[in-house]
Enzyme design. Structure first.
Site, mmCIF file in Angstrom:
data_model
loop_
_atom_site.group_PDB
_atom_site.id
_atom_site.type_symbol
_atom_site.label_atom_id
_atom_site.label_comp_id
_atom_site.label_asym_id
_atom_site.label_seq_id
_atom_site.Cartn_x
_atom_site.Cartn_y
_atom_site.Cartn_z
ATOM 1 N N GLU A 178 0.797 -1.228 0.000
ATOM 2 C CA GLU A 178 0.000 0.000 0.000
ATOM 3 C C GLU A 178 0.830 1.279 0.000
ATOM 4 O OE1 GLU A 178 -3.957 -1.738 2.303
ATOM 5 O OE2 GLU A 178 -2.675 -0.291 3.341
ATOM 6 N N ARG A 216 2.002 1.951 4.903
ATOM 7 C CA ARG A 216 1.580 2.962 3.921
ATOM 8 C C ARG A 216 2.668 3.958 3.562
ATOM 9 N NH1 ARG A 216 -2.666 1.841 7.249
ATOM 10 N NH2 ARG A 216 -4.110 0.443 6.178
ATOM 11 N N THR A 268 0.670 1.031 11.044
ATOM 12 C CA THR A 268 0.695 0.844 9.587
ATOM 13 C C THR A 268 0.711 2.159 8.813
ATOM 14 O OG1 THR A 268 -1.734 0.745 9.514
ATOM 15 C CG2 THR A 268 -0.561 -1.340 9.783
ATOM 16 N N GLU A 279 -10.184 -2.891 15.810
ATOM 17 C CA GLU A 279 -10.962 -4.134 15.897
ATOM 18 C C GLU A 279 -10.452 -5.056 16.990
ATOM 19 O OE1 GLU A 279 -12.822 -2.214 13.123
ATOM 20 O OE2 GLU A 279 -10.691 -2.556 12.809
ATOM 21 N N THR A 323 -8.416 4.561 16.849
ATOM 22 C CA THR A 323 -7.011 4.556 16.437
ATOM 23 C C THR A 323 -6.760 5.567 15.317
ATOM 24 O OG1 THR A 323 -7.533 2.640 15.062
ATOM 25 C CG2 THR A 323 -6.513 2.221 17.197
ATOM 26 N N ASN A 332 -12.831 3.906 14.243
ATOM 27 C CA ASN A 332 -14.102 3.424 14.780
ATOM 28 C C ASN A 332 -14.002 3.079 16.262
ATOM 29 O OD1 ASN A 332 -12.533 1.054 13.464
ATOM 30 N ND2 ASN A 332 -13.877 0.060 14.943
ATOM 31 N N ASP A 365 -18.722 1.010 11.448
ATOM 32 C CA ASP A 365 -17.273 1.020 11.190
ATOM 33 C C ASP A 365 -16.882 2.126 10.212
ATOM 34 O OD1 ASP A 365 -14.580 0.054 11.402
ATOM 35 O OD2 ASP A 365 -14.808 -0.964 9.495
#
Length: 621
Positions: free
Chosen positions: A76, A129, A173, A191, A255, A275, A317
């Site tokens: 990504e 990323r 990330t 999550e 987050t 979320n 979400d």
């Protein structure tokens, strides 16, 4: 003995250093031969002034060189280009690789060797990323919660700072952003019941300068006397505690794994939060602040200037981590300093970036869960029938998570004054159930089945006019468009698809001008730069994975119920079109074209490098 004037002058000189550092980096970002931060500049426009590649000659693009990472997780990251070196960060094990920009030869590799435990618990896939450059250093994050500074010339580690705990399901990330003497980073793992934060590290030492949590008391969220939200719903004391059931804020998510922008004139950074946990909203009554929220903060101290909760008590979400594109636009006949945000809830927010006022929030995706945004209150107007209940399947929820648009960044053209938005067209059926928090394991409490939205296509790439609040054109794609995009002064927009096409379209009309089939689906972010040979290059990572490519990459934690969450169902035909595998592709015009030979005439057929299959169609509105 030091005199008072000497002390004052010394303090003023010291205070000026961070500002000068930001000014230097800002000027460097304006050099279109380079690409020194993932979003190209602090305003996150992803616009390049290079114009060697145009609508007339883009169909002559050819592969200049490639580089294989040998990894099969989702790729990504946006490459970073500084001088004559390109820097790329791989998914786990997060190697930082320095390449020669002209031929792709490897200069050095830095291997941080993150903890292997990171492979088993990451949500969603072991992605990264990208990196950022400043002060002769490359900054990036590792999956096991370290931020690293590496010497850009030698690849030698300068410092490495641990910021979180992988065993709690916490990961990192996101791509950092350097502002003044701070490198800004956030965590992932909503999550998993992780408590979200944004942290600033000293660029020289790696020491933590400040940390702003997304939940908890004002002291932790860095809310103080200067906090001035525009809307009444966001005003009050310790809302990060009071809007949660007792203690739930400690595992509440929020987050900060997406994008950060910076306005040097207002001296404010802008970031969103993710979320709340769990997805089962009945276990967390209240507004659940400050999840799914947007913050404006002082980069020196982290103190919040204002905040706006996009979706209170998030039901679906709808993380608020998407990019904030900072623009000066004419709104209702008046010049305004705004930010434009294509939100997951399907609304295109145009906000006053000094105050947090929502100026408009038109629909850009298909929505069944709200009937618009009340501009007086800042609240979405909910459709009561779409609120999930325990023991009941709620059907035709649109958009499905991860929203009308996920993290994949859009681009703004100074030439056309349009925003180019890659996004998805997905709906879902949802059932919720009681769940328990166990550190390092999924904290979800939901099962969903996702499917294509209206029209049957699961993805779209569109041009949007934020001044009029209208779509200008769109391209329908078979799969969600999970690649980022870049637009140039040559009036060309580049983006990739999950069925292995890298495409160039006309920025004004959306006409397909060129496409090249790569080895794996594209979820990376394209960049463009100029080499020492004077040629304009375009670079993109191919390598399907992430949540979007879970069914192909197979890199997700088997304990994470993504099959139950329905994404496998939504993408089950993807393996027919792609395999995993990370490769960097770099394209340029032939040397004879860039040296003055005539380009193809306008209107010539797009160049295909493989069988076309079902290519996207441009739809004029």
């Amino acid at each position: 003995m030091l005199t008072l004037p000497f002390i004052v002058l010394t303090l003023l000189a010291t205070a000026a250093v961070p500002s000068q550092a930001s000014e230097k980096l800002s000027e460097l970002s304006k050099d279109d031969s380079q690409w020194v931060m993932p979003a190209k500049n602090y305003a996150s426009t992803r616009y390049s002034g290079l114009d060697q590649i145009t609508t007339e000659n883009v169909d002559e693009l050819e592969v200049a060189w490639t580089y294989s990472t040998g990894l099969v997780a989702g790729h990504e990251a946006a490459p970073i280009v500084v001088g004559e070196t390109m820097y790329v960060v791989t998914p786990w094990p997060n190697k930082l690789i320095a390449l020669d920009i002209t031929d792709g030869s490897k200069r050095w590799v830095y291997e941080p060797k993150p903890a292997r435990a990171a492979q088993g618990v990451a949500c969603c896939d072991v992605v990264n990323r990208g990196a950022a450059y400043a002060e002769g250093k490359i900054f990036f994050n590792t999956l096991d919660n370290h931020t690293v500074a590496v010497d850009a010339e030698t690849g030698k580690e300068i410092w490495k700072t641990k910021l979180g705990e992988i065993n709690r399901g916490e990961t990192m990330t996101m791509a950092p952003l350097v502002v003044k003497d701070k490198v800004l980073v956030g965590n992932s793992g909503g999550e998993m019941g992780v408590r979200g934060w944004l942290t600033a590290l000293d660029t020289t030492t790696g020491e933590i300068a400040w940390r702003a949590y997304s939940t908890g008391p004002d002291e932790d969220v860095l809310i103080g006397e200067g906090f001035d939200p525009f809307y009444a719903k966001d005003q009050g004391t310790d809302l990060g505690v009071e809007t949660w059931p007792a203690g739930r804020w400690q595992t509440g998510g929020g987050t900060v794994w997406g994008w950060i922008s910076y306005d040097p004139e207002l001296d404010l950074i802008y970031h969103g939060t993710g979320n709340p946990g769990p997805w089962n909203h009945t276990q967390r009554p209240g507004d659940n602040k400050w999840t799914v929220s947007l913050f404006a903060r002082d980069p020196d101290t982290g103190m919040a200037k204002w905040a706006y909760q996009i979706d209170a008590h998030d039901l679906f979400d709808y993380d608020g981590i998407n990019e904030s594109v900072l623009l000066d636009l004419e709104i209702d006949g008046k010049p305004r300093k705004v930010m434009v945000r294509p939100e997951r809830n399907g609304h295109m927010y145009v906000m006053d970036r000094a105050t947090g006022e929502v100026l408009s929030a038109e629909e850009y995706g298909f929505i069944t869960v709200t009937k618009g945004i009340n501009l007086d209150t800042g609240k979405p107007i909910e459709v009561e029938a779409k609120v999930p209940e325990v023991g009941k399947v709620t059907r035709e929820i649109c958009p499905a998570p991860p929203g009308a648009k996920d993290w994949q960044p859009s681009a703004w053209s100074e030439k056309t004054r349009l925003l180019y938005v890659p996004h998805q067209n997905l709906c879902m059926d949802m059932a919720i159930a009681e769940t328990s928090y166990i550190a390092g394991t999924p904290f979800v409490g939901a099962e969903v089945e996702m499917y294509a939205g209206p029209g049957g296509q699961r993805g779209r790439f569109m041009a949007w006019d934020p001044e009029t609040g209208e779509e200008v054109w769109n391209i329908k794609e078979r799969f969600p468009v999970w690649s980022g995009t870049v637009v140039t002064a040559g009036n060309v927009v580049f983006y990739g698809t999950m069925d292995r096409w890298f495409k160039a379209v006309d920025a004004s009309t959306g006409e397909l001008l060129w496409k090249h089939r790569v080895g794996s689906g594209i979820i990376g972010q394209p960049v463009t730069y100029k080499g020492p040979d004077g040629r304009q290059y375009v670079a993109i990572f191919a390598g399907v994975g992430g949540w979007s490519g879970a069914v192909v990459s197979g890199q997700l934690d088997p304990s994470v119920p993504f099959g139950a969450l329905g994404f496998v169902g939504a993408m089950q035909d993807l393996p027919q079109f792609t395999e995993p595998g990370g490769t960097l592709y770099v394209f340029a015009l032939p040397e004879e074209t860039t040296n003055g030979s005539p380009a193809n005439e306008i209107g010539s057929a797009p160049q295909d490098h493989a069988n076309t299959g079902l290519a996207g169609r441009v739809v004029e509105n």
